[in-house]
Design an enzyme around this catalytic site. Structure first.
Site, PDB file in Angstrom:
ATOM      1  N   ASP A  22       9.478  -5.309  14.216  1.00  0.00           N
ATOM      2  CA  ASP A  22      10.909  -5.493  14.489  1.00  0.00           C
ATOM      3  C   ASP A  22      11.390  -6.844  13.984  1.00  0.00           C
ATOM      4  OD1 ASP A  22      13.402  -4.868  15.407  1.00  0.00           O
ATOM      5  OD2 ASP A  22      12.950  -5.151  17.532  1.00  0.00           O
ATOM      6  N   ASN A  24      13.412  -7.324  10.959  1.00  0.00           N
ATOM      7  CA  ASN A  24      13.716  -7.464   9.523  1.00  0.00           C
ATOM      8  C   ASN A  24      15.173  -7.855   9.302  1.00  0.00           C
ATOM      9  OD1 ASN A  24      11.159  -6.524   9.124  1.00  0.00           O
ATOM     10  ND2 ASN A  24      11.741  -4.520   8.319  1.00  0.00           N
ATOM     11  N   SER A  67      12.091   5.288  13.193  1.00  0.00           N
ATOM     12  CA  SER A  67      12.161   6.109  14.409  1.00  0.00           C
ATOM     13  C   SER A  67      13.167   7.241  14.246  1.00  0.00           C
ATOM     14  CB  SER A  67      12.562   5.241  15.609  1.00  0.00           C
ATOM     15  OG  SER A  67      13.922   4.864  15.480  1.00  0.00           O
ATOM     16  N   GLU A  69      15.600   7.632  16.040  1.00  0.00           N
ATOM     17  CA  GLU A  69      16.903   6.982  16.267  1.00  0.00           C
ATOM     18  C   GLU A  69      17.401   6.226  15.028  1.00  0.00           C
ATOM     19  OE1 GLU A  69      14.273   6.664  18.456  1.00  0.00           O
ATOM     20  OE2 GLU A  69      15.097   8.177  19.836  1.00  0.00           O
ATOM     21  N   ASN A  70      16.470   5.807  14.156  1.00  0.00           N
ATOM     22  CA  ASN A  70      16.867   5.064  12.948  1.00  0.00           C
ATOM     23  C   ASN A  70      17.732   5.888  11.983  1.00  0.00           C
ATOM     24  OD1 ASN A  70      13.813   3.076  12.682  1.00  0.00           O
ATOM     25  ND2 ASN A  70      15.772   2.549  13.611  1.00  0.00           N
ATOM     26  N   ARG A 196      10.452  -4.126  24.677  1.00  0.00           N
ATOM     27  CA  ARG A 196      10.569  -2.720  25.081  1.00  0.00           C
ATOM     28  C   ARG A 196       9.734  -1.855  24.152  1.00  0.00           C
ATOM     29  NH1 ARG A 196      15.875  -4.460  23.697  1.00  0.00           N
ATOM     30  NH2 ARG A 196      16.104  -4.008  21.488  1.00  0.00           N
TER      31      ARG A 196
HETATM   32  C1  FPP Z   1      12.847  -3.131  12.185  1.00  0.00           C
HETATM   33  O1  FPP Z   1      13.669  -4.190  11.814  1.00  0.00           O
HETATM   34  C2  FPP Z   1      12.229  -2.497  11.061  1.00  0.00           C
HETATM   35  C3  FPP Z   1      12.473  -1.219  10.612  1.00  0.00           C
HETATM   36  C4  FPP Z   1      13.421  -0.300  11.250  1.00  0.00           C
HETATM   37  C5  FPP Z   1      11.811  -0.695   9.438  1.00  0.00           C
HETATM   38  C6  FPP Z   1      10.418  -1.163   9.194  1.00  0.00           C
HETATM   39  C7  FPP Z   1      10.173  -1.043   7.763  1.00  0.00           C
HETATM   40  C8  FPP Z   1       9.446  -1.890   6.997  1.00  0.00           C
HETATM   41  C9  FPP Z   1       8.682  -3.031   7.536  1.00  0.00           C
HETATM   42  C10 FPP Z   1       9.391  -1.724   5.531  1.00  0.00           C
HETATM   43  C11 FPP Z   1       8.892  -0.422   5.019  1.00  0.00           C
HETATM   44  C12 FPP Z   1       7.631   0.016   5.603  1.00  0.00           C
HETATM   45  C13 FPP Z   1       6.604   0.567   4.950  1.00  0.00           C
HETATM   46  C14 FPP Z   1       5.471   1.082   5.743  1.00  0.00           C
HETATM   47  C15 FPP Z   1       6.511   0.641   3.483  1.00  0.00           C
HETATM   48  P1  FPP Z   1      15.211  -4.092  12.155  1.00  0.00           P
HETATM   49  O2  FPP Z   1      15.932  -3.625  10.938  1.00  0.00           O
HETATM   50  O3  FPP Z   1      15.412  -3.252  13.363  1.00  0.00           O
HETATM   51  O4  FPP Z   1      15.546  -5.592  12.443  1.00  0.00           O
HETATM   52  P2  FPP Z   1      16.659  -6.149  13.440  1.00  0.00           P
HETATM   53  O5  FPP Z   1      16.316  -5.641  14.809  1.00  0.00           O
HETATM   54  O6  FPP Z   1      16.508  -7.623  13.322  1.00  0.00           O
HETATM   55  O7  FPP Z   1      17.977  -5.650  12.937  1.00  0.00           O
END
Ligand code: FPP
Length: 247
Positions: A22, A24, A67, A69-70, A196
């Protein structure tokens, strides 16, 4: 770093490590970048952490990549994440084979765009003989959806007379989950300061140790992982028993 590695007890490693990657988006925002750049940087952390797990011989690593939800995120972000998935899979297949890592996926994979689904199945097939570590990507995954699917499948077998309701137990339920080939989770890590579970592996984390860190996923390194493992090794897992019974 080597000092940290030396402190890790190789006989007490978590057999199954699961990570909620989490932060990114916040990482990118803090740097004045587009969210997509956060996800791109996140893939570098995926590579570093996967290699670190292989290095210390953790047999099962499961990453929450997308997820159920994503799907509700802006269309452009979803498209980008799917493109990133396809390009990362294509790029990493050689490294996965070189490191003897088997790719696995859990979730409602049919919901993925055709191209991503096809690429995923292709890499799963091309790495199926690898034995050092199983890297599982949770994609279009939701634990409640998984449980609903399981209940439906078991009900269907009950209706057909293949299972009697009195015999439904943990083994039967476990064997119908997406994770049927994986052991229970020992350690669950979530980055970015949120504390969570967000619908991740609800059944499988029943006895897992939970570890939360403020570090945002793109900044998460091998050193941070080793610290989490050391922290895990200093905890006493009692599985409902008393401390005296364990020792
Ligand atoms: C959460 O950060 C991350 C994700 C929903 C996606 C995870 C994906 C990757 C790490 C890259 C691709 C993965 C692979 C396996 C190639 P967020 O966007 O919810 O961050 P935030 O809560 O700060 O907005």
């Amino acid at each position: 770093m080597n000092r940290l590695l030396d402190q890790i007890d190789k006989n007490k490693l978590p057999q199954h490590l699961a990570i909620i990657m989490d932060g990114n988006g916040r990482w990118a925002k803090a740097k004045g970048l587009f969210r997509s750049m956060g996800h791109e940087s996140g893939t570098k952390a995926v590579r570093e952490i996967t290699e670190a797990c292989a290095e210390i011989n953790i047999p099962y690593l499961t990453l929450y990549a997308f997820s159920t939800e994503n799907w509700n995120r802006p269309k452009l972000e979803v498209e980008l994440l799917m493109r990133l998935l396809v390009s990362s899979l294509k790029k990493e297949i050689k490294t996965l084979n070189k490191n003897n890592i088997k790719l696995n996926a859990i979730g409602n994979l049919e919901a993925l765009p055709k191209k991503a689904h096809k690429e995923l199945l292709d890499v799963i097939d091309k790495t199926k003989g690898n034995t050092r570590m199983t890297l599982t990507l949770a994609l279009s995954y939701g634990a409640r959806e998984e449980i609903i699917k399981t209940v439906k499948e078991i009900s269907d077998k009950v209706k057909k007379g293949l299972i009697s309701p009195q015999n439904i137990d943990e083994v039967i339920i476990t064997s119908h989950l997406y994770t049927r080939d994986l052991p229970d989770v020992d350690l669950l890590i979530r980055t970015s300061g949120e504390q969570r579970i967000s619908n991740f592996l609800l059944w499988q984390i029943a006895y897992a140790e939970l570890y939360f860190t403020d570090i945002l996923w793109p900044d998460y390194t091998k050193k941070d992982l080793f610290e989490a493992i050391l922290n895990y090794q200093n905890r006493e897992r009692r599985f409902g028993k008393t401390s005296e019974q364990i020792n």
